[in-house]
Design an enzyme around this catalytic site. Sequence first.
Site, PDB file in Angstrom:
ATOM      1  N   GLY A  48      22.873 -15.407   7.330  1.00  8.01           N
ATOM      2  CA  GLY A  48      22.553 -14.037   7.642  1.00  8.01           C
ATOM      3  C   GLY A  48      22.253 -13.173   6.848  1.00  8.01           C
ATOM      4  CB  THR A  51      19.290  -7.528   8.041  1.00  8.70           C
ATOM      5  OG1 THR A  51      19.374  -6.204   8.250  1.00  8.70           O
ATOM      6  CG2 THR A  51      20.060  -8.091   9.053  1.00  8.70           C
ATOM      7  N   GLY A  52      21.641  -6.359   6.486  1.00  9.81           N
ATOM      8  CA  GLY A  52      23.048  -5.758   6.776  1.00  9.81           C
ATOM      9  C   GLY A  52      24.067  -6.133   5.553  1.00  9.81           C
ATOM     10  N   GLY A  54      25.019  -9.169   4.989  1.00 10.44           N
ATOM     11  CA  GLY A  54      24.850 -10.597   4.153  1.00 10.44           C
ATOM     12  C   GLY A  54      23.607 -10.242   2.945  1.00 10.44           C
ATOM     13  CB  SER A 177      35.313  -8.194  13.173  1.00 15.44           C
ATOM     14  OG  SER A 177      35.560  -6.794  13.687  1.00 15.44           O
ATOM     15  CE1 TYR A 202      31.273  -9.544  16.220  1.00 17.06           C
ATOM     16  CE2 TYR A 202      32.962  -7.988  16.542  1.00 17.06           C
ATOM     17  CZ  TYR A 202      31.830  -8.543  15.691  1.00 17.06           C
ATOM     18  OH  TYR A 202      32.004  -8.232  14.473  1.00 17.06           O
TER      19      TYR A 202
HETATM   20  N1  LIG Z   1      29.066  -4.058  11.083  1.00 19.91           N
HETATM   21  C1  LIG Z   1      30.039  -3.762  11.231  1.00 19.91           C
HETATM   22  O1  LIG Z   1      30.580  -2.845  11.361  1.00 19.91           O
HETATM   23  C2  LIG Z   1      30.852  -5.270  11.271  1.00 19.91           C
HETATM   24  C3  LIG Z   1      32.333  -5.077  11.445  1.00 19.91           C
HETATM   25  C4  LIG Z   1      33.025  -6.036  11.282  1.00 19.91           C
HETATM   26  C5  LIG Z   1      32.652  -7.275  11.251  1.00 19.91           C
HETATM   27  N2  LIG Z   1      31.411  -7.312  11.024  1.00 19.91           N
HETATM   28  C6  LIG Z   1      30.870  -8.730  10.735  1.00 19.91           C
HETATM   29  O2  LIG Z   1      29.915  -8.751   9.548  1.00 19.91           O
HETATM   30  C7  LIG Z   1      28.899 -10.032   9.586  1.00 19.91           C
HETATM   31  C8  LIG Z   1      27.411  -9.391   9.124  1.00 19.91           C
HETATM   32  O3  LIG Z   1      27.277  -8.501  10.262  1.00 19.91           O
HETATM   33  P1  LIG Z   1      26.249  -7.296   9.841  1.00 19.91           P
HETATM   34  O4  LIG Z   1      27.002  -5.979  10.293  1.00 19.91           O
HETATM   35  O5  LIG Z   1      25.554  -7.438   8.598  1.00 19.91           O
HETATM   36  O6  LIG Z   1      24.975  -7.620  11.279  1.00 19.91           O
HETATM   37  P2  LIG Z   1      23.603  -7.664  11.190  1.00 19.91           P
HETATM   38  O7  LIG Z   1      22.856  -6.445  10.170  1.00 19.91           O
HETATM   39  O8  LIG Z   1      23.230  -7.782  12.682  1.00 19.91           O
HETATM   40  O9  LIG Z   1      23.393  -8.831  10.558  1.00 19.91           O
HETATM   41  C9  LIG Z   1      23.634 -10.256  11.203  1.00 19.91           C
HETATM   42  C10 LIG Z   1      22.981 -11.435  10.467  1.00 19.91           C
HETATM   43  O10 LIG Z   1      23.213 -12.499  11.265  1.00 19.91           O
HETATM   44  C11 LIG Z   1      21.934 -13.371  11.432  1.00 19.91           C
HETATM   45  N3  LIG Z   1      22.269 -14.050  12.707  1.00 19.91           N
HETATM   46  C12 LIG Z   1      22.438 -13.656  13.966  1.00 19.91           C
HETATM   47  N4  LIG Z   1      22.463 -14.587  14.778  1.00 19.91           N
HETATM   48  C13 LIG Z   1      21.815 -15.928  13.968  1.00 19.91           C
HETATM   49  C14 LIG Z   1      21.763 -17.354  14.231  1.00 19.91           C
HETATM   50  N5  LIG Z   1      21.606 -17.654  15.504  1.00 19.91           N
HETATM   51  N6  LIG Z   1      21.569 -18.042  13.370  1.00 19.91           N
HETATM   52  C15 LIG Z   1      21.596 -17.398  12.046  1.00 19.91           C
HETATM   53  N7  LIG Z   1      21.758 -16.148  11.706  1.00 19.91           N
HETATM   54  C16 LIG Z   1      21.891 -15.269  12.717  1.00 19.91           C
HETATM   55  C17 LIG Z   1      21.081 -12.104  11.823  1.00 19.91           C
HETATM   56  O11 LIG Z   1      19.519 -12.625  11.568  1.00 19.91           O
HETATM   57  P3  LIG Z   1      18.488 -11.801  12.470  1.00 19.91           P
HETATM   58  O12 LIG Z   1      18.068 -10.770  11.547  1.00 19.91           O
HETATM   59  O13 LIG Z   1      17.360 -12.721  12.508  1.00 19.91           O
HETATM   60  O14 LIG Z   1      18.775 -11.483  13.840  1.00 19.91           O
HETATM   61  C18 LIG Z   1      21.486 -11.148  10.514  1.00 19.91           C
HETATM   62  O15 LIG Z   1      20.899 -11.690   9.450  1.00 19.91           O
HETATM   63  C19 LIG Z   1      28.969 -10.401  10.934  1.00 19.91           C
HETATM   64  O16 LIG Z   1      29.722 -11.642  10.926  1.00 19.91           O
HETATM   65  C20 LIG Z   1      29.879  -9.398  11.692  1.00 19.91           C
HETATM   66  O17 LIG Z   1      30.700  -9.705  13.068  1.00 19.91           O
HETATM   67  C21 LIG Z   1      30.502  -6.452  10.951  1.00 19.91           C
END
Ligand SMILES: NC(=O)c1ccc[n+]([C@@H]2O[C@H](COP(=O)([O-])OP(=O)(O)OC[C@H]3O[C@@H](n4cnc5c(N)ncnc54)[C@H](OP(=O)(O)O)[C@@H]3O)[C@@H](O)[C@H]2O)c1
Length: 290
Positions: A48, A51-52, A54, A177, A202
């Site tokens: 992943g 974006t974000g 990752g 998380s 989640y």
């Molecule tokens: N943001 C927060 O506040 C927060 C808080 C606690 C934990 N987290 C954790 O941090 C991690 C990263 O999240 P983020 O905040 O950066 O969210 P994000 O911007 O939505 O990024 C999520 C990434 O996961 C990919 N993804 C989703 N479904 C997938 C699949 N089936 N196969 C492969 N890749 C897939 C997405 O790809 P696409 O772009 O193609 O959809 C995207 O690259 C997650 O595990 C999340 O649970 C985030």
Amino acid sequence: MITFLLLLLLLLLPLFLYIAAPQIRKILSRGVCTSTVQLPGKVAVVTGANTGIGKETAKELAQRGARVYLACRDVLKGELVAKEIQTMTGNKQVLVRKLDLADTKSIRAFAKGFLAEEKHLHILINNAGVMMCPYTKTVDGFEMHMGVNHLGHFLLTHLLLEKLKESAPSRIVNVSSLAHHLGRIHFHDLQGEKFYNAGLAYCHSKLANILFTQELSRRLKGSGITAYSVHPGTVKSELVRHSPFMKWMWWLFSFFIKTPQQGAQTSLYCAITEGLEVLSGHHFRKPSSN
Ligand SMILES: NC(=O)c1ccc[n+]([C@@H]2O[C@H](COP(=O)([O-])OP(=O)(O)OC[C@H]3O[C@@H](n4cnc5c(N)ncnc54)[C@H](OP(=O)(O)O)[C@@H]3O)[C@@H](O)[C@H]2O)c1
């Protein structure tokens, strides 16, 4: 007079918050990874990474000289990000490979390709995630949160484990998380067929990330591979895409929540900081071990 003062206070409060926001965000963001470790010759996979959090994690690893694989379900998005990272870091070894964690065939194909082309794997960052999706199942019939966030990464890790062993010392970072506190593992209803709540689903998957990390670390003791789980903080990203309410909340509090770059710090800390081996299996909420 008191009414006037209250009104003045109310009017000045947004201005104060606006001015103080960067400082407040800095306090809430709880530090940065200060390790000076460089990574030439090291190989990393970040799921992943288009974006974000990752994307920022991949960028920081590339900046330090690692060869970084962006494992993305959308290869076109991944290619754009790879170019951006290459330009920003000067590191041309940023590669994109297709990985859809909602499909075990895709996971196996990714692993097969990776094992065929790479001699080493030093850092695996299981970062990809979905949150609050309407009820859906993966290609193999798993509830989407459990399927992508936990089971997909579980299989991927298993398939790459020998390579990690051969490349030891190596590390696995599972991005969990704070939401895991509300998670439960309902063995009688793992696919949420009897009861489904998108928010709780989640949380369950994020608890699974932590339990997986602890068990991995126990089983891998002495192998040279260590594993860590992290809470990246509350980070402005696309994670809230399925929930209009969460989108609104993120927008409302956007001044105070972390940037993805700040959100990547704890993953990075666990992936590269020297001397962290003794803390294998631990859950990190900030880029520091205390
Ligand atoms: N943001 C927060 O506040 C927060 C808080 C606690 C934990 N987290 C954790 O941090 C991690 C990263 O999240 P983020 O905040 O950066 O969210 P994000 O911007 O939505 O990024 C999520 C990434 O996961 C990919 N993804 C989703 N479904 C997938 C699949 N089936 N196969 C492969 N890749 C897939 C997405 O790809 P696409 O772009 O193609 O959809 C995207 O690259 C997650 O595990 C999340 O649970 C985030």
